[in-house]
Design an enzyme around this catalytic site. Structure first.
Site, PDB file in Angstrom:
ATOM      1  N   SER A 142       0.839  -1.198   0.000  1.00 18.81           N
ATOM      2  CA  SER A 142       0.000   0.000   0.000  1.00 18.81           C
ATOM      3  C   SER A 142       0.870   1.242   0.000  1.00 18.81           C
ATOM      4  O   SER A 142       2.033   1.217   0.448  1.00 18.81           O
ATOM      5  CB  SER A 142      -0.892   0.002   1.238  1.00 18.81           C
ATOM      6  OG  SER A 142      -1.519   1.257   1.411  1.00 18.81           O
ATOM      7  N   TYR A 188      -2.532  -0.549  10.554  1.00 18.49           N
ATOM      8  CA  TYR A 188      -2.540  -0.858   9.125  1.00 18.49           C
ATOM      9  C   TYR A 188      -1.236  -0.423   8.463  1.00 18.49           C
ATOM     10  O   TYR A 188      -0.601  -1.195   7.731  1.00 18.49           O
ATOM     11  CB  TYR A 188      -3.735  -0.165   8.468  1.00 18.49           C
ATOM     12  CG  TYR A 188      -3.842  -0.384   6.980  1.00 18.49           C
ATOM     13  CD1 TYR A 188      -4.377  -1.555   6.464  1.00 18.49           C
ATOM     14  CD2 TYR A 188      -3.409   0.590   6.081  1.00 18.49           C
ATOM     15  CE1 TYR A 188      -4.476  -1.755   5.090  1.00 18.49           C
ATOM     16  CE2 TYR A 188      -3.503   0.406   4.719  1.00 18.49           C
ATOM     17  CZ  TYR A 188      -4.037  -0.768   4.222  1.00 18.49           C
ATOM     18  OH  TYR A 188      -4.129  -0.963   2.872  1.00 18.49           O
TER      19      TYR A 188
END
Length: 665
Positions: free
Chosen positions: A571, A584
């Site tokens: 990501s 995250y």
């Protein structure tokens, strides 16, 4: 010997009214049962009245299955069409058996209606038999008679004067002439058994031709069933290896085998341990019978004449020993194959092809076939099962006799077979490659699966959502073929489940070349509100999960010795943190560092590790269907509905990023 379940039967209502309809129906019926003919094997024909498009005059048109087609799925465009009178006139150009191959080029000058479909090499059989309908099939039970030591006498015993016998001859113009002469001079005959090859049946109507074919196969089957057959392969070699032990051995051995046979080109594997296979590989005569080779050309063109036999004694050999023996055995097989080529090659023979085995028999365990794609590997396995059935039946009939080596070579390295191979379309870029994808039931994982399938790879889908995974499997199998896709429910945080999924992958395809680790979640909370449960869940799935998936893929790639590619879908947050997403972002950053470590350790083995770092891929993604969307919208001070436009505004190109974009990367 095939089982005694009924064969397909003719249904007048389904057959249609025209002769072409009936030919298509008859062909599909025969192709629907592997006991009658294999995928791509056999051919059917009908001589049908037509109108010459040039003269307007009535003509007889031979409709015969085209080269390379499959009876089970054939339609009108699968047939070559030839002027029957022009085909018969070719006999005036025939210079004798040593020149018969040159006749094949003349078939195209007999084409009717501008049909581009290449006629089968068996076209002369169909054209020169003076009956309207002809079936040429390869039923196990009849080939067992054709491949036994005294096939002519056994044929006479079974069929009397209804079906004749013809000694082995390579398919072609001369064989067609001889069968045509036999049928013409013996009007009471309904067909002929071709030594070492198969069955040809003829009749005046399509229905009668089909029924005679079925009747001939049933007579052979019933005759064999009445023969004493306590142990056609000899006595078993002790007790059968239990299923769990076989499964474990196969999962560990196949990547080693696949790596060795894929030295020149990537190949996919197909393993079989069905009851008929286990009877053969557990038998005391296994080595003797396997060494005789296959007899029917339809078989050995797909399996090679000889398999590779790996000796295995569970009381003596462990998996490491067997793996070492497998590498040595494959190397010896390639040397033996090169010697076979040198012994039999003529000055004009095509260059030697891939010398690696197609069929590997693992004593006491089963058979595995390797080919340039999974479909071909499965079909090769089916053909070798047919060869096993033929050996069983031939032993019951009086003793199996494989085809002579030089005759097998003449088929395998036939210039006409070489021409057929050259007509095949080029391989897709990733043909023979095996990909393992996590989080494959939607979003980026699904888009990646589609992209890899489009490039020719076979794909092993994993996901924790069983229902969604099943629907994805059905969808992709429908579009790309069931051979090329498998699915396995996996929780990537469970080490045992990950290990078992790779074992299943090895049993299905033989190993792995591409690992795409994509499974993930998303959760958002201010740092001070981040709970240990949230932290552990993010790290467990996206750090530990990526580690487990990559480690097992790495181990399988090491065993293969052919390198590989591991790709992490991380990501933007791995590089640039976002507010209220500490768990995250940290897990995603761990993925990047893990990939760096894998790349360093994997370089010596040719194993690459790379990372794709997408941002805000909303389409078809499960992580955006829950609280994550609301949490990210709150963090950026926009509505959920405005999120797509917000993320587009952050892009230099002002475009929404789609799963397909990430798959392309």
């Amino acid at each position: 010997m095939s089982d005694l379940k009924p064969f397909p039967s003719w249904d007048q209502a389904s057959a249609g009214s025209s002769e072409l309809d009936k030919l298509i129906y008859r062909s599909r019926l025969l192709g629907s049962d592997l006991r009658l003919t294999n995928f791509g094997g056999g051919n059917t024909s009908a001589k049908i009245a037509g109108t010459d498009p040039l003269t307007g005059q009535p003509v007889s048109v031979l409709w015969v299955k085209g080269s390379g087609g499959d009876l089970g799925s054939i339609s009108a465009d699968g047939f070559a069409t030839l002027y029957q009178d022009k085909l018969l006139s070719l006999t005036s150009r025939y210079r004798g058996p040593e020149f018969e191959d040159e006749m094949v080029e003349l078939f195209s000058y007999c084409a009717f209606g501008g049909n581009p479909r290449a006629p089968s090499i068996d076209t002369p059989i169909h054209g020169f038999i003076p009956y309207a309908h002809v079936d040429h099939v390869h039923p196990d039970d009849v080939i067992a008679i054709a491949a036994c030591r005294d096939g002519a006498a056994v044929t006479k015993e079974i069929y009397g004067d209804e079906i004749g016998w013809m000694d082995w001859r390579r398919p072609g113009f001369e064989l067609g002439l001889r069968i045509g002469k036999l049928a013409t001079e013996n009007p009471s005959l309904k067909g002929v058994v071709l030594g070492g090859h198969g069955l040809v049946i003829w009749a005046d109507t399509s229905e009668t031709c089909f029924e005679r074919t079925i009747e001939a196969v049933e007579k052979a089957r019933n005759w064999l069933a009445r023969r004493p057959a306590s142990a056609p392969f000899g006595e078993p070699r002790g007790s059968e290896v239990a299923t769990p032990a076989r499964a474990e051995l196969v999962a560990r051995l196949l990547p080693v085998l696949r790596g060795v046979v894929s030295e020149k080109e990537y190949k996919a594997g197909h393993f079989l341990d069905t009851p008929d296979v286990l009877e053969f590989v557990n038998s005391s005569r296994l080595e003797e019978l396997a060494a005789l080779g296959t007899s029917c050309p339809d078989h050995f063109l797909r399996t090679k004449r000889l398999p590779l036999l790996l000796k295995y004694d569970p009381a003596r050999d462990d998996i490491e020993t067997l793996a070492t023996q497998a590498k040595i055995a494959v190397e010896q097989y390639t040397r033996d194959y090169a010697a076979y080529y040198r012994r039999n090659a003529e000055p004009d023979s095509p260059a030697m092809r891939d010398p690696y085995p197609v069929v590997v028999i693992i004593e006491r365990i089963g058979i595995v076939c390797f080919a340039l794609d999974k479909v071909t590997a499965r079909i090769a396995a089916e053909f070798y099962v047919n060869a096993i059935n033929v050996m069983r039946g031939a032993e019951i009939a009086g003793g199996y006799a494989g085809l002579a080596e030089n005759e097998a070579f003449r088929i395998e390295y036939w210039a006409l077979e070489e021409a057929k191979l050259r007509r095949m379309p080029p391989r897709a870029p990733l043909a023979g490659r095996v990909a393992y994808i996590t989080g494959a039931a939607g979003g980026i994982g699904l888009a990646t699966a589609r992209r890899l399938l489009a490039e020719g790879a076979v794909v092993f889908l994993t996901d924790i959502d069983d229902a969604r995974l099943s629907a994805t499997l059905d969808d992709l199998a429908g579009k790309y073929g069931s051979d090329r896709v498998r699915a396995h429910k996996v929780d990537v945080t469970d080490e045992a489940l990950v290990v078992e999924s790779y074992a299943a992958l090895a049993r299905e395809f033989g190993g792995v070349d591409i690992v795409v680790s994509n499974a993930g979640i998303a959760s958002s909370a201010p740092f001070e509100a981040t709970t240990l449960e949230m932290w552990n869940r993010n790290v467990g799935i996206m750090a530990t999960g990526y580690f487990l998936v990559a480690r097992e893929g790495f181990r399988q790639m090491q065993a293969q010795g052919r390198g590989g590619s591991i790709v992490f879908v991380a990501s933007k947050n791995a590089m640039a943190a976002s507010p209220n997403a500490a768990a995250y972002c940290t897990a995603k950053a761990a993925e990047v560092q893990l990939a760096r470590c894998i790349a360093l350790d994997g370089a010596a083995y040719g194993i690459r590790a790379n990372v794709v770092n997408p941002d805000a891929v909303l389409s078809n993604s499960t992580i955006w269907q829950g609280e994550w969307a609301e949490q990210r919208a709150s963090a950026y001070g926009v509505s959920v509905e405005a999120l797509p436009d917000f993320y587009k505004s952050r892009s230099l190109l002002k475009q929404q990023i789609l799963p397909e974009d990430v798959a392309e990367a």
